[in-house]
Design a protein around this motif. Structure first.
Motif, PDB file in Angstrom:
ATOM      1  N   GLY A 162      46.979  -0.513 -42.469  1.00 41.65           N
ATOM      2  CA  GLY A 162      45.765   0.216 -42.780  1.00 41.65           C
ATOM      3  C   GLY A 162      46.059   1.588 -43.370  1.00 41.65           C
ATOM      4  O   GLY A 162      47.191   2.077 -43.332  1.00 41.65           O
ATOM      5  N   LYS A 163      45.023   2.215 -43.917  1.00 42.13           N
ATOM      6  CA  LYS A 163      45.134   3.559 -44.475  1.00 42.13           C
ATOM      7  C   LYS A 163      44.173   4.486 -43.743  1.00 42.13           C
ATOM      8  O   LYS A 163      43.141   4.044 -43.219  1.00 42.13           O
ATOM      9  CB  LYS A 163      44.816   3.547 -45.967  1.00 42.13           C
ATOM     10  CG  LYS A 163      45.765   2.685 -46.802  1.00 42.13           C
ATOM     11  CD  LYS A 163      45.352   2.683 -48.262  1.00 42.13           C
ATOM     12  CE  LYS A 163      46.354   1.920 -49.125  1.00 42.13           C
ATOM     13  NZ  LYS A 163      46.494   0.519 -48.704  1.00 42.13           N
ATOM     14  N   THR A 164      44.521   5.756 -43.702  1.00 43.34           N
ATOM     15  CA  THR A 164      43.665   6.718 -42.998  1.00 43.34           C
ATOM     16  C   THR A 164      42.289   6.816 -43.641  1.00 43.34           C
ATOM     17  O   THR A 164      41.325   7.231 -42.989  1.00 43.34           O
ATOM     18  CB  THR A 164      44.329   8.106 -42.996  1.00 43.34           C
ATOM     19  OG1 THR A 164      44.639   8.488 -44.354  1.00 43.34           O
ATOM     20  CG2 THR A 164      45.621   8.076 -42.183  1.00 43.34           C
ATOM     21  N   SER A 165      42.186   6.422 -44.903  1.00 42.25           N
ATOM     22  CA  SER A 165      40.895   6.476 -45.597  1.00 42.25           C
ATOM     23  C   SER A 165      40.020   5.256 -45.328  1.00 42.25           C
ATOM     24  O   SER A 165      38.857   5.214 -45.747  1.00 42.25           O
ATOM     25  CB  SER A 165      41.126   6.609 -47.108  1.00 42.25           C
ATOM     26  OG  SER A 165      41.908   5.519 -47.597  1.00 42.25           O
ATOM     27  N   ASP A 166      40.567   4.237 -44.623  1.00 46.33           N
ATOM     28  CA  ASP A 166      39.793   3.034 -44.321  1.00 46.33           C
ATOM     29  C   ASP A 166      38.641   3.374 -43.365  1.00 46.33           C
ATOM     30  O   ASP A 166      38.779   4.249 -42.503  1.00 46.33           O
ATOM     31  CB  ASP A 166      40.677   1.971 -43.669  1.00 46.33           C
ATOM     32  CG  ASP A 166      41.697   1.394 -44.629  1.00 46.33           C
ATOM     33  OD1 ASP A 166      41.505   1.539 -45.846  1.00 46.33           O
ATOM     34  OD2 ASP A 166      42.692   0.805 -44.158  1.00 46.33           O
ATOM     35  N   PRO A 167      37.500   2.702 -43.497  1.00 44.26           N
ATOM     36  CA  PRO A 167      36.396   2.929 -42.555  1.00 44.26           C
ATOM     37  C   PRO A 167      36.812   2.517 -41.150  1.00 44.26           C
ATOM     38  O   PRO A 167      37.650   1.622 -40.979  1.00 44.26           O
ATOM     39  CB  PRO A 167      35.275   2.042 -43.097  1.00 44.26           C
ATOM     40  CG  PRO A 167      35.967   1.008 -43.936  1.00 44.26           C
ATOM     41  CD  PRO A 167      37.164   1.687 -44.520  1.00 44.26           C
ATOM     42  N   PRO A 168      36.259   3.151 -40.118  1.00 45.40           N
ATOM     43  CA  PRO A 168      36.644   2.818 -38.739  1.00 45.40           C
ATOM     44  C   PRO A 168      36.276   1.377 -38.381  1.00 45.40           C
ATOM     45  O   PRO A 168      35.292   0.831 -38.874  1.00 45.40           O
ATOM     46  CB  PRO A 168      35.865   3.824 -37.896  1.00 45.40           C
ATOM     47  CG  PRO A 168      34.727   4.261 -38.764  1.00 45.40           C
ATOM     48  CD  PRO A 168      35.241   4.212 -40.169  1.00 45.40           C
ATOM     49  N   THR A 169      37.096   0.780 -37.544  1.00 42.07           N
ATOM     50  CA  THR A 169      36.865  -0.596 -37.075  1.00 42.07           C
ATOM     51  C   THR A 169      36.625  -0.572 -35.577  1.00 42.07           C
ATOM     52  O   THR A 169      37.465  -0.105 -34.812  1.00 42.07           O
ATOM     53  CB  THR A 169      38.085  -1.481 -37.385  1.00 42.07           C
ATOM     54  OG1 THR A 169      38.352  -1.433 -38.792  1.00 42.07           O
ATOM     55  CG2 THR A 169      37.830  -2.920 -36.974  1.00 42.07           C
ATOM     56  N   ALA A 170      35.471  -1.064 -35.142  1.00 44.72           N
ATOM     57  CA  ALA A 170      35.096  -0.974 -33.732  1.00 44.72           C
ATOM     58  C   ALA A 170      35.682  -2.092 -32.899  1.00 44.72           C
ATOM     59  O   ALA A 170      35.965  -1.909 -31.707  1.00 44.72           O
ATOM     60  CB  ALA A 170      33.568  -0.967 -33.603  1.00 44.72           C
ATOM     61  N   SER A 171      35.863  -3.264 -33.494  1.00 45.23           N
ATOM     62  CA  SER A 171      36.340  -4.419 -32.726  1.00 45.23           C
ATOM     63  C   SER A 171      37.017  -5.407 -33.653  1.00 45.23           C
ATOM     64  O   SER A 171      36.993  -5.266 -34.876  1.00 45.23           O
ATOM     65  CB  SER A 171      35.182  -5.097 -31.984  1.00 45.23           C
ATOM     66  OG  SER A 171      34.244  -5.623 -32.908  1.00 45.23           O
ATOM     67  N   SER A 172      37.625  -6.418 -33.048  1.00 45.74           N
ATOM     68  CA  SER A 172      38.329  -7.453 -33.811  1.00 45.74           C
ATOM     69  C   SER A 172      37.752  -8.815 -33.470  1.00 45.74           C
ATOM     70  O   SER A 172      37.224  -9.030 -32.372  1.00 45.74           O
ATOM     71  CB  SER A 172      39.823  -7.436 -33.458  1.00 45.74           C
ATOM     72  OG  SER A 172      40.498  -8.535 -34.066  1.00 45.74           O
ATOM     73  N   GLU A 173      37.835  -9.704 -34.425  1.00 44.82           N
ATOM     74  CA  GLU A 173      37.536 -11.101 -34.140  1.00 44.82           C
ATOM     75  C   GLU A 173      38.606 -11.966 -34.787  1.00 44.82           C
ATOM     76  O   GLU A 173      39.118 -11.649 -35.853  1.00 44.82           O
ATOM     77  CB  GLU A 173      36.139 -11.504 -34.606  1.00 44.82           C
ATOM     78  CG  GLU A 173      35.907 -11.537 -36.096  1.00 44.82           C
ATOM     79  CD  GLU A 173      34.520 -12.066 -36.436  1.00 44.82           C
ATOM     80  OE1 GLU A 173      33.565 -11.736 -35.707  1.00 44.82           O
ATOM     81  OE2 GLU A 173      34.393 -12.824 -37.416  1.00 44.82           O
ATOM     82  N   VAL A 193      47.444   4.458 -30.855  1.00 40.54           N
ATOM     83  CA  VAL A 193      46.481   5.559 -30.796  1.00 40.54           C
ATOM     84  C   VAL A 193      46.633   6.464 -32.015  1.00 40.54           C
ATOM     85  O   VAL A 193      47.737   6.902 -32.351  1.00 40.54           O
ATOM     86  CB  VAL A 193      46.677   6.377 -29.507  1.00 40.54           C
ATOM     87  CG1 VAL A 193      45.713   7.556 -29.471  1.00 40.54           C
ATOM     88  CG2 VAL A 193      46.480   5.499 -28.284  1.00 40.54           C
ATOM     89  N   GLY A 194      45.518   6.724 -32.684  1.00 35.75           N
ATOM     90  CA  GLY A 194      45.543   7.625 -33.830  1.00 35.75           C
ATOM     91  C   GLY A 194      46.054   7.022 -35.114  1.00 35.75           C
ATOM     92  O   GLY A 194      46.153   7.727 -36.125  1.00 35.75           O
ATOM     93  N   ARG A 195      46.375   5.721 -35.106  1.00 39.14           N
ATOM     94  CA  ARG A 195      46.879   5.067 -36.317  1.00 39.14           C
ATOM     95  C   ARG A 195      45.824   4.118 -36.887  1.00 39.14           C
ATOM     96  O   ARG A 195      45.063   3.518 -36.135  1.00 39.14           O
ATOM     97  CB  ARG A 195      48.141   4.275 -36.015  1.00 39.14           C
ATOM     98  CG  ARG A 195      49.302   5.110 -35.501  1.00 39.14           C
ATOM     99  CD  ARG A 195      50.570   4.268 -35.440  1.00 39.14           C
ATOM    100  NE  ARG A 195      51.609   4.950 -34.714  1.00 39.14           N
ATOM    101  CZ  ARG A 195      52.217   4.477 -33.643  1.00 39.14           C
ATOM    102  NH1 ARG A 195      51.881   3.283 -33.162  1.00 39.14           N
ATOM    103  NH2 ARG A 195      53.168   5.171 -33.039  1.00 39.14           N
TER     104      ARG A 195
END
Length: 269
Positions: A162-173, A193-195
């Protein structure tokens, strides 16, 4: 260990759903046929009893998606200081030697370092275990175990960082796909954490040139020894994008989730 659990949870993504799909059975425009859809929390609550009690704690579902490296890092940080200081990496075991005074066992490694004495050695070093070889033969030769038989199963996986500019992801499926003699899994994983999160695509296929312990294709290399998962390594990263795409195509696996990860992957194993 509640402390370790909280650290792992913080480094992970909550796992919310599992979806199983296959290629369309009856044609049409649908990219896949749905086999199964599970909401993880719902299925745990419906099961009830000890499952619900143990897997849902203070309203939080104890199911997560995490990259292996991030999990190992969280576990390492929770070790007692004395144990952590004795934890070594990048060591290849080459010899196990009892001490002359029967005061334990010493382990010698490829870099000529020696550690011990130990009261017990527990071999968790995989299918080509050096410890297993020592138990069976009394020595470690480094040669391949002749009793091992090629399975005819090929395993590959691709990781898209992933990249720091990617939108946040709340969960996985987890989205798993079944094809002709093949299985694929695509998901997003917590990466510490933080990545930024990472995306993974995993592919398990049947070797088309294999039957029993023999290759079946008649070529000039027909007598060449089969190499099981030659591109599988944790140290040498191999770009086998084209082969992965070919495997997906031949197995008729829907690639709407698998394809983008393969196309944008930073590394293949």
């Amino acid at each position: 260990n509640p402390g370790l659990q909280s650290k792992v949870a913080a480094a992970s993504l909550p796992l919310s759903n599992i979806r199983s799909r296959t290629k369309p059975w009856f044609g049409g425009r649908a990219p896949f046929q749905t086999l199964l859809e599970l909401n993880v929390e719902d299925i745990i609550r419906k099961t009830g009893g000890d499952a619900e009690k143990e897997l849902i704690v203070d309203g939080e579902v104890m199911c997560y998606a995490i990259m292996r490296g991030a999990l190992q890092e969280a576990m390492l940080k929770e070790l007692p200081k004395a144990v952590k200081e004795r934890t070594l990496f990048k060591k290849k075991l080459t010899s196990i030697n009892p001490s002359g005074d029967s005061n334990g066992i010493y382990c010698e490694f490829e870099d000529n370092s020696v550690y011990g004495p130990f009261d017990m050695i527990i071999g968790c070093d995989g299918i080509k275990s050096a410890v297993k070889q020592y138990i069976e033969s009394g020595k470690i030769t480094g040669e391949e175990d002749r009793s091992a038989i090629y399975s005819g199963i090929r395993v590959s996986y691709a990781v898209q960082d992933g990249k720091t500019s990617d939108p946040p992801t709340a969960s996985s499926e987890f989205r798993q796909y079944f094809g002709d003699g093949a299985y694929a899994l695509a998901a997003v994983y917590g990466n510490g954490v933080g990545r930024p999160v990472a995306k993974g695509a995993y592919l398990i296929v049947r070797d088309e040139d294999y039957i029993g312990p023999f290759k079946v294709k008649s070529t000039k290399n027909a007598l060449e020894k089969a190499s099981e998962n030659a591109d599988w390594t944790q140290n040498i990263r191999v770009d086998n994008k084209r082969e992965c795409f070919d495997r997906v195509r031949r197995a008729a696996i829907p690639d709407l989730d698998i394809g983008p990860v393969l196309e944008n992957a930073d590394r293949f194993f």
